[in-house]
Structure formats: C-alpha cells, structure tokens
Motif scaffolding. Structure first.
Motif, mmCIF file in Angstrom:
data_model
loop_
_atom_site.group_PDB
_atom_site.id
_atom_site.type_symbol
_atom_site.label_atom_id
_atom_site.label_comp_id
_atom_site.label_asym_id
_atom_site.label_seq_id
_atom_site.Cartn_x
_atom_site.Cartn_y
_atom_site.Cartn_z
ATOM 1 N N LEU A 183 0.819 -1.206 0.000
ATOM 2 C CA LEU A 183 0.000 0.000 0.000
ATOM 3 C C LEU A 183 0.853 1.255 0.000
ATOM 4 C CD1 LEU A 183 -2.821 -1.145 2.447
ATOM 5 C CD2 LEU A 183 -3.120 -0.563 0.028
ATOM 6 N N LYS A 184 1.904 1.277 0.785
ATOM 7 C CA LYS A 184 2.794 2.440 0.804
ATOM 8 C C LYS A 184 3.338 2.726 -0.591
ATOM 9 C CE LYS A 184 4.515 2.184 5.579
ATOM 10 N NZ LYS A 184 5.695 1.837 6.428
ATOM 11 N N GLU A 185 3.804 1.690 -1.259
ATOM 12 C CA GLU A 185 4.406 1.861 -2.580
ATOM 13 C C GLU A 185 3.375 2.331 -3.604
ATOM 14 O OE1 GLU A 185 6.024 -1.984 -3.279
ATOM 15 O OE2 GLU A 185 7.820 -1.649 -2.036
ATOM 16 N N THR A 186 2.175 1.748 -3.549
ATOM 17 C CA THR A 186 1.141 2.072 -4.530
ATOM 18 C C THR A 186 0.568 3.456 -4.281
ATOM 19 O OG1 THR A 186 0.614 -0.291 -4.654
ATOM 20 C CG2 THR A 186 -0.986 1.257 -5.586
ATOM 21 N N ILE A 187 0.320 3.777 -3.036
ATOM 22 C CA ILE A 187 -0.220 5.097 -2.690
ATOM 23 C C ILE A 187 0.741 6.196 -3.134
ATOM 24 C CG2 ILE A 187 -0.705 6.612 -0.711
ATOM 25 C CD1 ILE A 187 -1.946 4.024 0.619
ATOM 26 N N ARG A 188 2.033 5.962 -2.971
ATOM 27 C CA ARG A 188 3.019 6.963 -3.375
ATOM 28 C C ARG A 188 2.954 7.255 -4.868
ATOM 29 N NH1 ARG A 188 4.309 11.149 -1.889
ATOM 30 N NH2 ARG A 188 4.374 10.212 0.197
ATOM 31 N N ILE A 189 2.679 6.235 -5.678
ATOM 32 C CA ILE A 189 2.554 6.436 -7.128
ATOM 33 C C ILE A 189 1.476 7.474 -7.428
ATOM 34 C CG2 ILE A 189 1.812 5.341 -9.287
ATOM 35 C CD1 ILE A 189 3.073 2.733 -8.217
ATOM 36 N N PHE A 190 0.332 7.337 -6.788
ATOM 37 C CA PHE A 190 -0.786 8.236 -7.067
ATOM 38 C C PHE A 190 -0.574 9.611 -6.434
ATOM 39 C CE2 PHE A 190 -2.973 3.998 -7.314
ATOM 40 C CZ PHE A 190 -3.164 4.022 -8.688
ATOM 41 N N LYS A 191 -0.041 9.649 -5.224
ATOM 42 C CA LYS A 191 0.180 10.937 -4.576
ATOM 43 C C LYS A 191 1.244 11.752 -5.300
ATOM 44 C CE LYS A 191 -0.300 11.599 -0.234
ATOM 45 N NZ LYS A 191 -0.215 11.616 1.242
ATOM 46 N N ASP A 192 2.232 11.082 -5.857
ATOM 47 C CA ASP A 192 3.244 11.794 -6.641
ATOM 48 C C ASP A 192 2.636 12.427 -7.892
ATOM 49 O OD1 ASP A 192 5.246 11.214 -4.861
ATOM 50 O OD2 ASP A 192 6.123 9.575 -6.033
ATOM 51 N N ALA A 193 1.491 11.879 -8.339
ATOM 52 C CA ALA A 193 0.786 12.433 -9.490
ATOM 53 C C ALA A 193 -0.246 13.487 -9.079
ATOM 54 C CB ALA A 193 0.095 11.309 -10.267
ATOM 55 N N GLY A 194 -0.286 13.817 -7.784
ATOM 56 C CA GLY A 194 -1.204 14.850 -7.311
ATOM 57 C C GLY A 194 -2.627 14.386 -7.108
#
Length: 243
Positions: free
Chosen positions: A115-126
């Motif tokens: 979840l940490k890794e996947t959430i970071r993908i989306f949050k990095d995209a705003g």
C-alpha cells in the motif's frame, strides 16, 4: 456537510445491456451534478462490464465536480488509467479479478508495504488517495502508516444489521471513525447505504467527508426520479437534528 458522490456504474450496466448509448452515461453524470451531486464515482473493471475506460476519457474534461475512480490497484491497467485520467481521488479496493462487487477492506498490516508503494505512485501524481477499510481499529491504525489521505469505511455490515439494531450496527463504525480522526485521516464511507440507513450513519459520524452511493440510489430513481432521488439523499446528509 458530508458530500454525496453518485456512483454511475449501474447506469453503464443498463446501457451496455442493449449496446448503443442509451442511457447516455455522460449526460446522466452531468445531470447528476446539476441535480446536486457533489461528485461522480466510477469503478471500472478489467472486463469493462459496466464502466468502460473510454467513458472516463469522455467524462473527465466535462465534470465540474470531483471524479472518484475506485478499483483494484493490483491491475497495472487500472494504475495506468488513473494516471492518464488524473481524477481528484482514487479509492483503492482489494478486489479479486472478476469479483462481482467489493466485499471487504484492506488488511493494512499484511499489505502495508504494498500500500505504501502504490499510494506513493498516485500521490506523486497529485491525486488524493483513499483506501477501503473494514471498521476495525487495527486496520485504521495500519492505514495511517501507509501515507493514504483518507480511508473509506466499508458499510455493508452496518446496512445488513441496521434493521435489527442500529445502535449495535453503528458502534464499530463510530469507534473506527474516531480513531481515523485522531490519526488525521479523512473519512469516506460506502456500500449499501440507502435512504433508510444513511441519515443515522451521518448523524453518528458528523465529520464524515463523503459517501459514495450507486446501486440503491439508481434503484430508488426508478420510482422517484433521478433528480428527486439525488435531492432526497442530500437531504439525509443534511438532517442532523432528528434521530
């Protein structure tokens, strides 16, 4: 006031059952906004049995409110779609491939690293991230360590037990919601909320940010009309004084 996001999957299911574009999904989404919806929710699946990926490409430029895309982030196709569309919110749901409907939340402890890794993908995209969670304090605590902005409480159990005892049905949700607030998480809710149980739920958790409702709302609209139904659901969220 708690926002109402209208899930339009069932409209897409009806359209797809006969082919063509009747009902017009984009028009109905825009109508939902004009009737008072605060957002539009979609849950695309790999077989596109209701929402089609092209629907999102057609919808996003036209919506005036928030777009929430739910789905199984284990599917690379889903991740790619969300990053292409850039909705205001993505809700991660632990569905199995081919699953009929969502039926449980994340184990935020067992799947914490993922979840940490996947959430970071989306949050990095705003993109704001919410993750589907059962009303269990330990799962809420686990969610708070993943970097997610919000959790969405899976409310099927509340809806199932509401008629036989609403106080007992709501209790674990209040406890989980209080823990989420304590940990600084935003709070959404969804699944089987309807005109019978929505008001009590929102009264007991008045800091709720958003509910997403589709199946029950569309069923009610067959009898009550689409505009009137959206207004009735909004009214349930606004009624804070009567139990």
């Amino acid at each position: 006031m708690t926002k109402l996001s209208v899930n339009i999957n069932k409209i897409a299911t009806l359209r797809n059952s006969r082919g063509g574009n009747n009902p017009d999904l984009v028009k109905m989404a825009l109508d939902a906004e004009s009737f008072g919806a605060d957002g539009i929710t979609v849950h695309p699946r790999p077989d596109e049995r209701h929402i089609r990926y092209q629907d999102l490409r057609d919808l996003k430029p036209l919506l005036a409110t928030e777009l929430n895309i739910e789905g199984n982030s284990r599917e690379q196709k889903f991740i790619d779609l969300v990053l292409e569309i850039r909705p205001q919110q993505v809700t991660l749901v632990p569905d199995a491939t081919g699953q009929l409907t969502s039926d449980h939340g994340w184990d935020t402890i067992q799947h914490n690293v993922y979840l940490k890794e996947t959430i970071r993908i989306f949050k990095d995209a705003g993109i704001r991230v919410s993750i589907f969670v059962d009303p269990v304090v330990e799962m809420v605590e686990g969610a708070a360590t993943t970097g997610t902005d919000r959790i969405e409480l899976y409310t099927e159990a509340y809806a199932r037990h509401f008629a036989s005892g609403k106080e007992a049905a709501i209790a674990p949700y209040v406890t989980a919601a209080e823990k989420a607030r304590e940990l600084g998480l935003g709070l959404n809710a969804g699944h089987d909320l309807d005109l019978k149980n929505l008001n009590y739920f929102s009264q007991q958790i008045p800091w709720l940010d958003e509910v997403s409702i589709g199946h029950a709302l569309i069923c009610d609209a067959l009898y009550l009309g689409f505009e009137n139904t959206i207004q009735l659901y909004k009214r349930q969220l606004a009624m804070r004084s009567s139990l």
